[in-house]
Design a protein around this motif. Structure first.
Motif, PDB file in Angstrom:
ATOM      1  N   LEU B 516       0.823  -1.202   0.000  1.00 44.72           N
ATOM      2  CA  LEU B 516       0.000   0.000   0.000  1.00 44.72           C
ATOM      3  C   LEU B 516       0.864   1.262   0.000  1.00 44.72           C
ATOM      4  O   LEU B 516       0.432   2.335  -0.395  1.00 44.72           O
ATOM      5  N   ASP B 517       2.119   1.097   0.457  1.00 40.90           N
ATOM      6  CA  ASP B 517       3.054   2.215   0.526  1.00 40.90           C
ATOM      7  C   ASP B 517       2.445   3.394   1.287  1.00 40.90           C
ATOM      8  O   ASP B 517       2.420   4.526   0.797  1.00 40.90           O
ATOM      9  N   ALA B 518       1.942   3.103   2.476  1.00 40.28           N
ATOM     10  CA  ALA B 518       1.284   4.140   3.275  1.00 40.28           C
ATOM     11  C   ALA B 518       2.249   5.246   3.692  1.00 40.28           C
ATOM     12  O   ALA B 518       1.839   6.373   3.961  1.00 40.28           O
ATOM     13  N   ASN B 519       3.562   4.926   3.695  1.00 35.75           N
ATOM     14  CA  ASN B 519       4.538   5.934   4.119  1.00 35.75           C
ATOM     15  C   ASN B 519       4.506   7.194   3.263  1.00 35.75           C
ATOM     16  O   ASN B 519       4.808   8.271   3.728  1.00 35.75           O
ATOM     17  N   LYS B 520       4.116   7.023   2.007  1.00 36.77           N
ATOM     18  CA  LYS B 520       4.160   8.169   1.087  1.00 36.77           C
ATOM     19  C   LYS B 520       3.194   9.276   1.503  1.00 36.77           C
ATOM     20  O   LYS B 520       3.342  10.416   1.076  1.00 36.77           O
ATOM     21  N   CYS B 521       2.224   8.940   2.342  1.00 40.29           N
ATOM     22  CA  CYS B 521       1.239   9.971   2.680  1.00 40.29           C
ATOM     23  C   CYS B 521       1.468  10.594   4.049  1.00 40.29           C
ATOM     24  O   CYS B 521       0.680  11.413   4.496  1.00 40.29           O
ATOM     25  N   ILE B 522       2.571  10.189   4.704  1.00 35.28           N
ATOM     26  CA  ILE B 522       2.786  10.674   6.073  1.00 35.28           C
ATOM     27  C   ILE B 522       2.752  12.198   6.152  1.00 35.28           C
ATOM     28  O   ILE B 522       2.072  12.788   6.991  1.00 35.28           O
ATOM     29  N   ASP B 523       3.477  12.836   5.220  1.00 38.49           N
ATOM     30  CA  ASP B 523       3.538  14.295   5.298  1.00 38.49           C
ATOM     31  C   ASP B 523       2.173  14.936   5.009  1.00 38.49           C
ATOM     32  O   ASP B 523       1.784  15.910   5.656  1.00 38.49           O
ATOM     33  N   ASN B 524       1.441  14.364   4.052  1.00 45.89           N
ATOM     34  CA  ASN B 524       0.111  14.903   3.731  1.00 45.89           C
ATOM     35  C   ASN B 524      -0.841  14.809   4.921  1.00 45.89           C
ATOM     36  O   ASN B 524      -1.596  15.732   5.196  1.00 45.89           O
ATOM     37  N   VAL B 525      -0.791  13.671   5.604  1.00 44.48           N
ATOM     38  CA  VAL B 525      -1.655  13.515   6.773  1.00 44.48           C
ATOM     39  C   VAL B 525      -1.263  14.535   7.837  1.00 44.48           C
ATOM     40  O   VAL B 525      -2.120  15.178   8.456  1.00 44.48           O
ATOM     41  N   TYR B 526       0.043  14.722   8.004  1.00 42.38           N
ATOM     42  CA  TYR B 526       0.516  15.673   9.006  1.00 42.38           C
ATOM     43  C   TYR B 526       0.034  17.089   8.686  1.00 42.38           C
ATOM     44  O   TYR B 526      -0.502  17.799   9.544  1.00 42.38           O
ATOM     45  N   GLN B 527       0.196  17.483   7.423  1.00 36.14           N
ATOM     46  CA  GLN B 527      -0.247  18.824   7.017  1.00 36.14           C
ATOM     47  C   GLN B 527      -1.764  18.976   7.193  1.00 36.14           C
ATOM     48  O   GLN B 527      -2.255  20.014   7.613  1.00 36.14           O
ATOM     49  N   PHE B 528      -2.489  17.914   6.860  1.00 38.10           N
ATOM     50  CA  PHE B 528      -3.952  17.920   7.010  1.00 38.10           C
ATOM     51  C   PHE B 528      -4.327  18.137   8.475  1.00 38.10           C
ATOM     52  O   PHE B 528      -5.215  18.933   8.797  1.00 38.10           O
ATOM     53  N   LEU B 529      -3.607  17.439   9.359  1.00 36.28           N
ATOM     54  CA  LEU B 529      -3.910  17.575  10.787  1.00 36.28           C
ATOM     55  C   LEU B 529      -3.593  18.987  11.274  1.00 36.28           C
ATOM     56  O   LEU B 529      -4.346  19.558  12.073  1.00 36.28           O
ATOM     57  N   LEU B 530      -2.482  19.566  10.770  1.00 30.71           N
ATOM     58  CA  LEU B 530      -2.152  20.939  11.182  1.00 30.71           C
ATOM     59  C   LEU B 530      -3.242  21.912  10.731  1.00 30.71           C
ATOM     60  O   LEU B 530      -3.615  22.834  11.450  1.00 30.71           O
ATOM     61  N   GLU B 531      -3.770  21.676   9.531  1.00 30.23           N
ATOM     62  CA  GLU B 531      -4.824  22.535   9.006  1.00 30.23           C
ATOM     63  C   GLU B 531      -6.088  22.417   9.876  1.00 30.23           C
ATOM     64  O   GLU B 531      -6.766  23.391  10.171  1.00 30.23           O
ATOM     65  N   ARG B 532      -6.382  21.175  10.288  1.00 32.98           N
ATOM     66  CA  ARG B 532      -7.524  20.947  11.189  1.00 32.98           C
ATOM     67  C   ARG B 532      -7.282  21.622  12.534  1.00 32.98           C
ATOM     68  O   ARG B 532      -8.183  22.138  13.172  1.00 32.98           O
ATOM     69  N   LEU B 533      -6.003  21.562  12.971  1.00 32.37           N
ATOM     70  CA  LEU B 533      -5.651  22.179  14.249  1.00 32.37           C
ATOM     71  C   LEU B 533      -5.919  23.685  14.174  1.00 32.37           C
ATOM     72  O   LEU B 533      -6.457  24.285  15.106  1.00 32.37           O
ATOM     73  N   ARG B 534      -5.591  24.269  13.028  1.00 29.09           N
ATOM     74  CA  ARG B 534      -5.852  25.695  12.840  1.00 29.09           C
ATOM     75  C   ARG B 534      -7.360  25.963  12.960  1.00 29.09           C
ATOM     76  O   ARG B 534      -7.807  26.823  13.703  1.00 29.09           O
ATOM     77  N   ARG B 535      -8.160  25.166  12.241  1.00 24.42           N
ATOM     78  CA  ARG B 535      -9.620  25.324  12.307  1.00 24.42           C
ATOM     79  C   ARG B 535     -10.129  25.218  13.744  1.00 24.42           C
ATOM     80  O   ARG B 535     -10.958  25.979  14.202  1.00 24.42           O
ATOM     81  N   TYR B 536      -9.605  24.209  14.415  1.00 20.48           N
ATOM     82  CA  TYR B 536     -10.022  23.956  15.794  1.00 20.48           C
ATOM     83  C   TYR B 536      -9.818  25.207  16.649  1.00 20.48           C
ATOM     84  O   TYR B 536     -10.716  25.644  17.365  1.00 20.48           O
ATOM     85  N   TYR B 537      -8.634  25.813  16.530  1.00 18.87           N
ATOM     86  CA  TYR B 537      -8.352  26.986  17.353  1.00 18.87           C
ATOM     87  C   TYR B 537      -9.108  28.220  16.874  1.00 18.87           C
ATOM     88  O   TYR B 537      -9.581  29.004  17.677  1.00 18.87           O
ATOM     89  N   LEU B 538      -9.211  28.386  15.545  1.00 18.90           N
ATOM     90  CA  LEU B 538      -9.945  29.561  15.051  1.00 18.90           C
ATOM     91  C   LEU B 538     -11.403  29.488  15.508  1.00 18.90           C
ATOM     92  O   LEU B 538     -11.996  30.486  15.902  1.00 18.90           O
TER      93      LEU B 538
END
Lengths: 307, 691
Positions: B516-538
């Motif tokens: 599945l090569d799930a490793n390739k998406c690690i950075d995307n998931v991380y960025q997605f979570l940071l974006e959600r974190l921004r929403r959460y705080y805003l």
């Protein structure tokens, strides 16, 4: 005065199952409906009847009403559940185009079968209908009578993947449920089908054995290998007939495929993923048939349009 | 002040969808108000009403005409408007003609930049009655309707067929056509109590007329309050208390025009069923309000709201009782069958259920969860074997009869069945907490095992779905990953878990098969979570620049992020914050322009001016003082402490020239500044804060 009302109520509660059908046929006949007959094939709902599925396609006007026996193998309960059957009846009404007073016509039909709309609590509760196998969807309501869903009321928006122009209004009465309300009866098998003086025939007299035996067949004995191969055959035949420009027999083959799928489902022979694939296969046929039927009517010059 | 009138608009329809009625009605009001503002028609206020069969608005003191307006059109510059002979050019003549006057009637417009020919037109204001149809029709066209429908032979599309339109301006009905329906002079009453039309004399008497003469309570809030009062009173008379879910109350309010509440009974044998099952049967299917006693136990009653004053209410009651009885019988049947089967006996069957085609079966998912929770158990002080068992059972209740009938009870049924099977009590609780938070603002898992299980499931879904390229885009989020992400972040932050997101994502990725090569998406998931974190705080009201100031630090631990952000938010309340933020911004600019990239040691011998000596001395002191705070991640104290530097820093910038001619001194001063900036950067990059 109050005595009179009581009398009325009692006579309403004695409306037999067959009388209920007569009244509805009479009523809708009086509103310009062709009283069609049940289709002689197994189907899961009255919507599958060509008088609904095919006639709601294209521009031709159409008004029809009919009883349709429905088969839902997975709903069988060996005759032991007071509310569930694998074989039951729907009364189906089609008005195309849907007239402005369609809701009122429906409510008047309830009055015709003895439902007093100033006594009972009647509600139109949003329910959006979709038939994945028929490639059809519509918006409308379930109709509640004192909290019981007694009808399905739908404005067809798409059938067989084609936009409905004009829109067909479909009203489907759950006959057993309505009869249970009218007869104040809590077990489906106790419903009075007909009464001749002292002699009463109940729903159970006619259908209880049927439910027991059919449940055994549907759940335990239906041969899945033959059913799988029959499904494939029906699909091939349907495709062949679509190619041959014969949408009506092609549609019959699709209905057979659909019922075969329902039987396989009752035997738990189809896994969750495969299920979706089978539904898609039936839908593909339905769409092709809808298109072919439209073209065949077009070739004939949409005859019902000229009247 | 020009002349005004009250305006009533009523759109009569077939029964509207109850779950969106209020949204439709308020949006209708907003859209009409917006259009009136655009048309510069003033009014004092605007109210909305809604029933299953009507959307209405009442606008008070609406101007009857738009004001006349002066509209200036600017023509050619005077210098270019005439030829050498003083004759108007063709362009000038064209302009005058387009204004409908002669050239000599044009006026002169004098500005700083020269003078122009101009025409001051008087635009006559339009009558409100001319504008209203277009305003209503376009408002209806913009309502937030998920699926529009057609009916009959018409091409008009709306949420349900429109039956009548009433527009009263003052006491005069306005004739027009709205979505193919001609407006009339009348409204209609309750479907059964008053099916005939009814005349509304003027907008102000609308509510009262419908109520007194037509059995319609058009005011949504009044109707809602009345239902609530009726339901509470009936519960009280049954020696109980009604369970009133606010969404259900809205839905019921949207299903009736004339509420008449009543209670019904069911067989008390059914009380042995889990109460969630009973409540779900009553609320979801039948829109009933359940009743509980003082101890919170369910009573064998329900309260329902009819839409009619029946000639024989007993019939409605017995009809409803006849509906709930078989539903509960079915539930009892499922309950006993599931108990007999046992929860753990579903484990093998999970293999037959596909989670997602490329991500395998529910059984595969459960195996991945077992690995994830086992790896993390220690850090959450949870017993690894217990955690593994919880993960193994976590999806089993999806296969029970009860959950296939009541999907909303997933998790809850897992808890009941695990308890009945004698599983570890913490496992049973975790099986329910597994799904929390179920919606925005929902409670979080209370037990460490529940937290562990819930966050493991969420990260597994995120990584899995991202790795097959089905990340959310625009408004498409079929797997509900945004909700999963917010849930995950809330659990880590609000349950105070010391979890590193990057490590967590890698762990989840490592549990997927190599292909599945799930490793390739690690950075995307991380960025997605940071974006959600921004929403959460805003959403919590944190200002975007505060968020940016912490984001710049690159911490991948949400809890650490949270502590820093709290410190920044507190710091901003201090009087010193603004000037220190400005100073840091200045430092950051100065350092950016210089070649200094890493922090140089300050050479004390090169310090000469008082202000820089003081700053250097302060910095060494602060470095020592802040060290223990950093160790304890006490960012708040650190920033509060640093606020004390304000005067020293201000005085430095007032008195010291950083970019002086002596290169060595200049570099030393830059080093001093970079040391100062580094002290703040221990917590956040406050140079990002806007004044």
């Amino acid at each position: 005065m109050s005595q009179d009302n009581k009398q009325k109520e009692v006579s309403g509660s004695q409306m037999s199952f067959q009388q209920l059908i007569f009244e509805l046929q009479q009523y809708w006949s009086g509103h310009g409906c062709t009283i069609a007959q049940p289709y002689d094939m197994e189907m899961g709902a009255g919507t599958f009847h060509p008088a609904t599925f095919l006639r709601s396609i294209g521009p031709e006007p159409w008004r029809a009403a009919y009883v349709q026996p429905c088969r839902r193998p997975t709903d069988g309960r060996y005759g032991e559940n007071p509310n569930r059957l694998q074989h039951y009846y729907q009364f189906q009404v089609l008005l195309k185009p849907s007239p402005d007073n369609i809701q009122q016509l429906y409510l008047d039909s309830l009055k015709a079968i003895g439902v007093d709309t100033e006594t009972h609590d009647i509600r139109f509760v949003e329910d959006n209908w979709e038939s994945p196998t028929l490639g059809a969807w519509g918006l409308g309501w379930e109709v509640w009578l004192d909290g019981m869903e007694i009808s399905q009321f739908t404005y067809f928006q798409q059938v067989g993947g084609l936009d409905c122009k004009p829109v067909t209004g479909e009203m489907t009465y759950g006959l057993e449920r309505i009869a249970m309300c009218l007869q104040n009866c809590s077990n489906i098998f106790d419903l009075v089908w007909t009464q001749n003086g002292e002699h009463t025939v109940t729903y159970g007299d006619i259908y209880h054995q049927n439910e027991v035996e059919m449940s055994r067949y549907n759940f335990e004995l239906a041969d899945t290998d033959s059913l799988f191969s029959w499904f494939d055959t029906c699909e091939q035949e349907s495709n062949k007939l679509i190619e041959a420009g014969l949408p009506i027999p092609a549609y019959e083959m699709t209905m057979k495929a659909s019922h075969t799928f329902n039987l396989l489902d009752a035997r738990s022979a189809i896994s969750v993923t495969e299920r979706q694939r089978y539904i898609l296969r039936v839908r593909t046929l339905s769409r092709a048939i809808a298109q072919a039927f439209f073209e065949s009517r077009e070739k004939l010059g949409f005859p019902l349009l000229k009247q | 002040m020009s002349k005004t009138q009250n305006l009533l608009i009523e759109i009569g329809t077939e029964e509207l969808p109850p779950k969106s009625l209020k949204k439709l009605a308020t949006a209708f009001k907003e859209e009409v108000c917006k259009s009136l503002n655009e048309q510069e028609l003033k009014f004092s206020d605007c109210l909305w009403y809604a029933t299953p069969r009507r959307l209405s608005i009442l606008i008070h003191d609406l101007e009857t005409t738009q004001e006349d307006k002066e509209q200036q059109r600017r023509g050619p510059a005077v210098s270019a408007a005439f030829d050498e002979d003083g004759k108007a050019t063709r362009a000038t003549e064209g302009f005058a003609k387009s204004c409908g006057i002669e050239v000599d009637q044009l006026e002169r417009l004098e500005t700083d930049k020269g003078s122009w020919l101009a025409f001051n037109a008087k635009v006559k204001g339009k009558e409100t009655t001319e504008l209203i149809a277009e305003i209503i029709e376009s408002a209806l066209g913009r309502l937030p309707i998920a699926k529009r429908m057609r009916w009959g032979d018409s091409d008009v599309e709306f949420v349900r067929p429109i039956k009548w339109v009433l527009i009263l301006f003052g006491n005069v009905p306005i004739d027009c056509e709205i979505m193919g329906v001609s407006s009339g002079k009348e409204s209609y009453g309750h479907r059964f109590h008053h099916p005939d039309s009814i005349t509304i004399k003027d907008p102000a008497s609308y509510l009262e007329t419908l109520k007194q003469e037509a059995n319609v309570l058009a005011d949504y809030d009044v109707r809602r309050n009345l239902i609530e009062t009726q339901v509470k009173e009936i519960a009280k008379s049954n020696n109980g208390q009604a369970v009133i879910d606010s969404d259900l109350l809205d839905e019921v309010t949207s299903l009736v025009e004339w509420p008449v509440s009543f209670s019904g009974e069911f067989n008390s044998d059914f009380l042995k069923l889990p109460k969630e099952v009973l409540i779900s049967s009553m609320q979801d299917h039948q829109k009933y309000f359940p009743v509980i006693d003082k101890q919170g136990n369910l009573l064998p009653y329900f309260i329902s709201v009819a839409n009619i004053e029946s000639k024989d209410p007993a019939l409605i009651k017995s009809g409803n009782e006849r509906v709930i009885q078989p539903r509960l019988s079915d539930a009892a049947f499922f309950w006993e069958r599931d108990l007999k089967h046992g929860l753990a006996n579903h484990i093998d069957s999970l293999k037959k259920v596909v989670y997602q085609k490329q991500l395998g079966s529910l059984h595969d998912k459960s195996e991945r969860l077992q690995k994830t929770v086992t790896s993390l158990a220690n850090s959450l002080s949870v017993d690894a074997n217990t955690a593994k068992r919880a993960a193994e059972l976590s999806l089993c209740d999806l296969l029970t009869d009860m959950v296939s009938e009541f999907p909303a009870l997933q998790g809850t049924m897992g808890r009941y069945y695990a308890e009945a099977d004698g599983e570890d009590a913490t496992v049973a609780i975790a099986l329910e907490e597994y799904y929390q938070p179920r919606f925005a603002g929902d409670k979080l898992p209370a037990t460490p095992l529940g937290q562990l299980l819930a966050l493991s499931e969420k990260i597994d879904s995120l990584v899995g779905i991202f790795s097959i390229g089905k990340a959310p885009t625009g408004d498409k989020d079929p797997f509900g990953l945004r909700r999963s992400a917010i849930g995950l972040l809330r659990i880590i932050i609000e349950c105070e878990l010391d979890i590193d997101l990057k490590e967590l994502i890698s762990l989840a990725a490592s549990n997927y098969p190599k292909e599945l090569d799930a490793n390739k998406c690690i950075d995307n998931v991380y960025q997605f979570l940071l974006e959600r974190l921004r929403r959460y705080y805003l959403d919590e009201g944190v200002s975007p620049d505060s968020f940016e100031s912490v984001l710049a630090i690159n911490t991948s631990k949400p809890l650490d992020f949270h502590h820093r952000l709290t410190a920044v938010t507190e710091f901003r309340k201090l009087a010193e914050a603004e000037s220190l933020a400005a100073a840091n911004k200045r430092i950051s600019n100065i350092l950016k322009k210089s070649d200094i990239s890493d922090i140089k040691k300050v050479n004390d011998k090169l310090l000469s001016e008082d202000s820089e000596l003081t700053l250097a001395k302060s910095l060494s002191e602060y470095q020592i003082r802040l060290a223990p705070m950093m160790k304890n991640r006490d960012y708040k104290s650190a920033l509060t402490e640093l606020a004390g530097l304000r005067e020293t820093v201000d005085s430095f910038f007032d008195n010291v020239m950083v970019n002086c001619d002596d290169e060595a001194i200049k570099i030393n001063r830059l080093a001093l500044l970079s040391n100062l900036s580094a002290l703040f950067l221990l917590t956040a990059d406050i140079s990002k804060l806007q004044s």
